[in-house]
Design a protein around this motif. Sequence first.
Motif, PDB file in Angstrom:
ATOM      1  N   ASN A 325      -5.284   3.617 -23.769  1.00 44.76           N
ATOM      2  CA  ASN A 325      -3.900   3.149 -23.590  1.00 44.76           C
ATOM      3  C   ASN A 325      -3.844   1.704 -23.112  1.00 44.76           C
ATOM      4  OD1 ASN A 325      -2.918   6.369 -22.610  1.00 44.76           O
ATOM      5  ND2 ASN A 325      -1.796   5.207 -24.126  1.00 44.76           N
ATOM      6  N   SER A 326      -4.371   0.790 -23.901  1.00 44.52           N
ATOM      7  CA  SER A 326      -4.321  -0.609 -23.458  1.00 44.52           C
ATOM      8  C   SER A 326      -3.895  -1.521 -24.590  1.00 44.52           C
ATOM      9  CB  SER A 326      -5.691  -1.038 -22.945  1.00 44.52           C
ATOM     10  OG  SER A 326      -6.644  -0.882 -23.982  1.00 44.52           O
ATOM     11  N   SER A 327      -3.188  -0.944 -25.581  1.00 44.79           N
ATOM     12  CA  SER A 327      -2.727  -1.760 -26.709  1.00 44.79           C
ATOM     13  C   SER A 327      -1.530  -2.603 -26.270  1.00 44.79           C
ATOM     14  CB  SER A 327      -2.311  -0.852 -27.859  1.00 44.79           C
ATOM     15  OG  SER A 327      -1.165  -0.102 -27.470  1.00 44.79           O
ATOM     16  N   LEU A 328      -1.186  -3.571 -27.102  1.00 48.45           N
ATOM     17  CA  LEU A 328      -0.030  -4.411 -26.794  1.00 48.45           C
ATOM     18  C   LEU A 328       1.232  -3.559 -26.665  1.00 48.45           C
ATOM     19  CD1 LEU A 328       0.989  -7.304 -26.432  1.00 48.45           C
ATOM     20  CD2 LEU A 328       1.467  -7.337 -28.884  1.00 48.45           C
ATOM     21  N   VAL A 358      -4.525  -8.789 -26.730  1.00 50.23           N
ATOM     22  CA  VAL A 358      -3.422  -8.134 -26.029  1.00 50.23           C
ATOM     23  C   VAL A 358      -2.962  -9.006 -24.855  1.00 50.23           C
ATOM     24  CG1 VAL A 358      -2.778  -6.124 -24.628  1.00 50.23           C
ATOM     25  CG2 VAL A 358      -4.155  -5.800 -26.694  1.00 50.23           C
ATOM     26  N   LEU A 359      -3.918  -9.508 -24.091  1.00 51.23           N
ATOM     27  CA  LEU A 359      -3.570 -10.310 -22.910  1.00 51.23           C
ATOM     28  C   LEU A 359      -2.844 -11.583 -23.324  1.00 51.23           C
ATOM     29  CD1 LEU A 359      -3.693 -10.936 -19.899  1.00 51.23           C
ATOM     30  CD2 LEU A 359      -6.038 -11.715 -20.183  1.00 51.23           C
ATOM     31  N   SER A 360      -3.353 -12.231 -24.360  1.00 53.33           N
ATOM     32  CA  SER A 360      -2.740 -13.500 -24.730  1.00 53.33           C
ATOM     33  C   SER A 360      -1.336 -13.258 -25.293  1.00 53.33           C
ATOM     34  CB  SER A 360      -3.665 -14.277 -25.651  1.00 53.33           C
ATOM     35  OG  SER A 360      -3.187 -14.298 -26.944  1.00 53.33           O
ATOM     36  N   MET A 361      -1.124 -12.140 -25.966  1.00 51.77           N
ATOM     37  CA  MET A 361       0.222 -11.858 -26.492  1.00 51.77           C
ATOM     38  C   MET A 361       1.176 -11.402 -25.390  1.00 51.77           C
ATOM     39  SD  MET A 361      -0.359 -10.623 -30.318  1.00 51.77           S
ATOM     40  CE  MET A 361       1.373 -10.776 -30.675  1.00 51.77           C
ATOM     41  N   LEU A 362       0.639 -10.713 -24.395  1.00 54.26           N
ATOM     42  CA  LEU A 362       1.498 -10.336 -23.255  1.00 54.26           C
ATOM     43  C   LEU A 362       2.020 -11.603 -22.594  1.00 54.26           C
ATOM     44  CD1 LEU A 362      -0.414  -7.557 -21.270  1.00 54.26           C
ATOM     45  CD2 LEU A 362       1.762  -7.328 -22.477  1.00 54.26           C
ATOM     46  N   SER A 363       1.119 -12.567 -22.501  1.00 51.05           N
ATOM     47  CA  SER A 363       1.530 -13.800 -21.852  1.00 51.05           C
ATOM     48  C   SER A 363       2.526 -14.536 -22.753  1.00 51.05           C
ATOM     49  CB  SER A 363       0.276 -14.592 -21.493  1.00 51.05           C
ATOM     50  OG  SER A 363       0.292 -15.861 -21.997  1.00 51.05           O
ATOM     51  N   ALA A 364       2.283 -14.533 -24.069  1.00 47.89           N
ATOM     52  CA  ALA A 364       3.206 -15.210 -24.986  1.00 47.89           C
ATOM     53  C   ALA A 364       4.589 -14.546 -24.980  1.00 47.89           C
ATOM     54  CB  ALA A 364       2.617 -15.208 -26.395  1.00 47.89           C
ATOM     55  N   CYS A 365       4.614 -13.217 -24.851  1.00 45.78           N
ATOM     56  CA  CYS A 365       5.907 -12.501 -24.880  1.00 45.78           C
ATOM     57  C   CYS A 365       6.607 -12.576 -23.527  1.00 45.78           C
ATOM     58  CB  CYS A 365       5.724 -11.019 -25.220  1.00 45.78           C
ATOM     59  SG  CYS A 365       4.897 -10.675 -26.753  1.00 45.78           S
ATOM     60  N   PRO A 449       8.639  -1.603 -31.744  1.00 50.72           N
ATOM     61  CA  PRO A 449       7.910  -1.479 -33.012  1.00 50.72           C
ATOM     62  C   PRO A 449       6.712  -2.419 -33.015  1.00 50.72           C
ATOM     63  CG  PRO A 449       9.907  -2.759 -33.310  1.00 50.72           C
ATOM     64  CD  PRO A 449       9.898  -2.320 -31.877  1.00 50.72           C
ATOM     65  N   LEU A 450       5.821  -2.159 -33.929  1.00 50.81           N
ATOM     66  CA  LEU A 450       4.659  -3.022 -34.102  1.00 50.81           C
ATOM     67  C   LEU A 450       5.153  -4.428 -34.454  1.00 50.81           C
ATOM     68  CD1 LEU A 450       1.682  -1.951 -34.216  1.00 50.81           C
ATOM     69  CD2 LEU A 450       1.853  -2.320 -36.675  1.00 50.81           C
ATOM     70  N   LEU A 451       4.557  -5.467 -33.876  1.00 52.03           N
ATOM     71  CA  LEU A 451       4.966  -6.823 -34.237  1.00 52.03           C
ATOM     72  C   LEU A 451       4.448  -7.161 -35.640  1.00 52.03           C
ATOM     73  CD1 LEU A 451       4.318  -8.704 -30.870  1.00 52.03           C
ATOM     74  CD2 LEU A 451       6.393  -7.559 -31.679  1.00 52.03           C
ATOM     75  N   ASP A 452       5.093  -8.138 -36.280  1.00 48.22           N
ATOM     76  CA  ASP A 452       4.661  -8.498 -37.642  1.00 48.22           C
ATOM     77  C   ASP A 452       3.365  -9.294 -37.647  1.00 48.22           C
ATOM     78  OD1 ASP A 452       6.740  -7.221 -38.762  1.00 48.22           O
ATOM     79  OD2 ASP A 452       8.048  -8.998 -38.840  1.00 48.22           O
ATOM     80  N   HIS A 453       3.144 -10.045 -36.567  1.00 48.18           N
ATOM     81  CA  HIS A 453       1.925 -10.865 -36.504  1.00 48.18           C
ATOM     82  C   HIS A 453       1.299 -10.740 -35.131  1.00 48.18           C
ATOM     83  CE1 HIS A 453       2.999 -12.939 -40.154  1.00 48.18           C
ATOM     84  NE2 HIS A 453       4.216 -13.100 -39.661  1.00 48.18           N
ATOM     85  N   TYR A 454       0.007 -10.522 -35.108  1.00 50.60           N
ATOM     86  CA  TYR A 454      -0.729 -10.659 -33.849  1.00 50.60           C
ATOM     87  C   TYR A 454      -1.300 -12.070 -33.811  1.00 50.60           C
ATOM     88  CZ  TYR A 454      -0.614  -5.576 -33.193  1.00 50.60           C
ATOM     89  OH  TYR A 454      -0.216  -4.282 -32.993  1.00 50.60           O
ATOM     90  N   ARG A 455      -1.597 -12.532 -32.600  1.00 51.82           N
ATOM     91  CA  ARG A 455      -2.220 -13.845 -32.457  1.00 51.82           C
ATOM     92  C   ARG A 455      -3.705 -13.692 -32.798  1.00 51.82           C
ATOM     93  NH1 ARG A 455      -1.383 -17.071 -26.835  1.00 51.82           N
ATOM     94  NH2 ARG A 455       0.627 -17.753 -27.611  1.00 51.82           N
ATOM     95  N   ILE A 456      -4.153 -14.363 -33.814  1.00 49.78           N
ATOM     96  CA  ILE A 456      -5.556 -14.208 -34.230  1.00 49.78           C
ATOM     97  C   ILE A 456      -6.380 -15.356 -33.652  1.00 49.78           C
ATOM     98  CG2 ILE A 456      -7.135 -13.888 -36.199  1.00 49.78           C
ATOM     99  CD1 ILE A 456      -4.805 -11.824 -36.074  1.00 49.78           C
ATOM    100  N   ASP A 457      -7.317 -15.025 -32.810  1.00 52.63           N
ATOM    101  CA  ASP A 457      -8.197 -16.033 -32.225  1.00 52.63           C
ATOM    102  C   ASP A 457      -9.536 -15.344 -31.974  1.00 52.63           C
ATOM    103  OD1 ASP A 457      -9.647 -17.704 -30.652  1.00 52.63           O
ATOM    104  OD2 ASP A 457      -8.226 -17.748 -28.975  1.00 52.63           O
ATOM    105  N   ASP A 458     -10.468 -15.552 -32.874  1.00 53.65           N
ATOM    106  CA  ASP A 458     -11.749 -14.848 -32.773  1.00 53.65           C
ATOM    107  C   ASP A 458     -12.801 -15.656 -32.021  1.00 53.65           C
ATOM    108  OD1 ASP A 458     -10.903 -12.530 -33.989  1.00 53.65           O
ATOM    109  OD2 ASP A 458     -11.364 -13.224 -36.015  1.00 53.65           O
ATOM    110  N   SER A 459     -12.339 -16.560 -31.157  1.00 54.43           N
ATOM    111  CA  SER A 459     -13.337 -17.398 -30.474  1.00 54.43           C
ATOM    112  C   SER A 459     -14.188 -16.598 -29.485  1.00 54.43           C
ATOM    113  CB  SER A 459     -12.651 -18.565 -29.762  1.00 54.43           C
ATOM    114  OG  SER A 459     -11.680 -18.046 -28.875  1.00 54.43           O
ATOM    115  N   GLY A 460     -13.768 -15.389 -29.160  1.00 54.32           N
ATOM    116  CA  GLY A 460     -14.584 -14.554 -28.272  1.00 54.32           C
ATOM    117  C   GLY A 460     -15.646 -13.770 -29.018  1.00 54.32           C
ATOM    118  N   ILE A 461     -15.735 -13.994 -30.323  1.00 50.74           N
ATOM    119  CA  ILE A 461     -16.723 -13.256 -31.128  1.00 50.74           C
ATOM    120  C   ILE A 461     -17.685 -14.263 -31.765  1.00 50.74           C
ATOM    121  CG2 ILE A 461     -17.033 -11.708 -33.107  1.00 50.74           C
ATOM    122  CD1 ILE A 461     -14.151 -10.701 -32.549  1.00 50.74           C
TER     123      ILE A 461
END
Length: 677
Positions: A325-328, A358-365, A449-461
């Motif tokens: 239970n840690s989704s956006l 999830v964290l970065s979108m929580l902050s953005a929202c 509802p599910l958002l249309d776009h998630y923030r994509i940033d794969d710099s942690g991978i």
Amino acid sequence: MPAAPGTECANSMTEHGGKCDREMENKSMNLTEKLIAAHLVEGKMVQGEEIALRIDQTLTQDATGTMAYLEFEAMGIDRVRTERSVAYVDHNTLQSGFENADDHRYIQTVAAKHGIWYSRPGNGICHQVHLERFGIPGKTLIGSDSHTPTAGGLGMLAFGAGGLDVAVAMGGGAYWIRMPAVIRVELTGELPPFVTAKDLSLEILRILSVRGGVGKVIEWGGPGVETLTVPERATVTNMGAELGATTSVFPSDEQTRRFLKAQGREEDYSPLQADPDAVYERVIPINLSELEPLAACPHMPDNVVPVRTLADIAVDQVCIGSCTNSSLQDLRKAAAMLKNHVIADRVSLSVSPGSRQVLSMLSACGDLDAFLHAGARILECACGPCIGMGFSPGSAGVSLRTFNRNFEGRSGTRDAKVYLVSPETAVASALTGHITDPRSLGIELGSFPLLDHYRIDDSGIIPPAADGETVEVLRGPNIREVPIGEALPDSLRLPVALTVGDNITTDHIMPAGAKILPYRSNVPKLSQFCFEVCDPGFSERAKAFGNCAIVGGQNYGQGSSREHAALVPLYLGVRAVLAAGFARIHAANLINAGILPLTFENPADAAGIRQSDVITLRNLHQGLADGRIRAEIESTDGEKRELTLTCAFTERQRRMLLAGGLLNLTRSSLDSEEAEA
Ligand code: MIC
Ligand code: SF4
């Protein structure tokens, strides 16, 4: 390339001119059968038979990964042979001492060398990140973590496995399971406000219990499925692990396409579903509209009651997060409920977002502010309190957690009382200071509802190195050798080092937590803590016996996939575990390690055996072939009696046990290949 599942069976295409056995017989298939058929490399799809599956993707996490990569290295293969392998660091991110930082550096370098993607500490929990960035409907995945079936929420056929099985799959080897029975859960209706996918997960646990899924796949279907988003489905497939299920799977449909599109991966989408007249072992109808908020009470996930019946219980601690239970979507709902409120004085609240996304979108929202104002402590995007890495409750504390396991002592506090609940129930209770049905707060919660776009940033991978040869694998001093079993003699005389009851978990056998996790790559050190929760004297006693046995009840080894729960007993001299029944992954880990998992023909026999009784097993080689072994039990006062143990091992498992485990078997087959060459 295999045919896309859902359209053709790939397994026996050449034999039957493009049709598999089942199609030849004109049988319609459920989704599980379609996915299996598309990946079958050996065996027949007959329930209970051992089958081998081709594995497309693997994942590891740090607490099991070090061991898995040591085993992979021992196989001497340069590059992984999967379509995608990912190494996550999410469990022990505290790095309280050099041990874990060393392990992480080892995982990072071994990954770079051998073609494995590396998800840095802080990037998120393996299952959440895999769903977001790598999961693909119709593909197979095995992971050295029991919650790998989370990816079934995306229509993947995903299994939790021991590290050695994952190592073999990385090397291109098949993954062996018994052909499962398939249960369909037929969903109708729609979740009412404040009733969630977590409550649905708890409802199925209430119906089936922590043993009800053993040997089965839980396939979710029916018109209600369309109303559940991928993160909600993933909550449900995640907790399928608590049923003991082989895995859980949802169809891949419009919801799946929307999720993948929002992740910028629409090209990974393909539709998948069961045939309309597919056959199931059992169909369980659930009307989502009739569900209510539920809670699993201490100390088992199937100890489920309606939240309203717990209303007077005061709460000390609330934890929101974990791979359940840690989704956006979950955290946005929690934030909305907390907005402009402050939690009760007596409560301590933690929030661990599932991933950096999830964290970065929580902050953005703007939702992070609601948590901060309410008095929540924001923890790292990692497993954290779920595996006892900090945030342990105080003495006899009541902790409400949105997690998936509430086993005794797992929180790090032995007498804590842990309840498993939805984020909505967790927040409602944090606000009032006692367990609260969120519907009773009288607040309105809009739709999320599910958002249309998630923030994509794969710099942690970090992608693997293009040329692995140039990468040096760095090992710290905490990394010790993997214990290896011995060839099985024809008879064994084993004093009983421990007797335990039903539902013993791998958290009992090999506890985790901040004190112990740093030693996951150091079996000798780890062995000091084996069975510590049940009997702190076990480790010393087992060593003193030399070779010994453990006697258990039903569902022995449920829970985690940690192969340490087999490797550490092996190191301590355990040669056999006699129980009334075993959990699937743990039984496989015992066999991989060369320890005999033997089942009492008469489950009541377990109760008559005492610690220090001596068990003699004779004619073992023949017994393994016959599936029945006679055991003589000599009690400490010299009285002797006989009983029967059963063991329905496959030919492959027998060979492993005779050789003293999978590593020995692999070594001896490599030796004979060399001799032939
Ligand atoms: C768990 O939830 O118990 C764990 C920690 O994720 C384990 C893996 C481990 O023990 O490292 C699991 O579920 O397999
Ligand atoms: Fe991590 Fe907990 Fe999920 Fe295990 S159950 S993977 S410890 S968050």
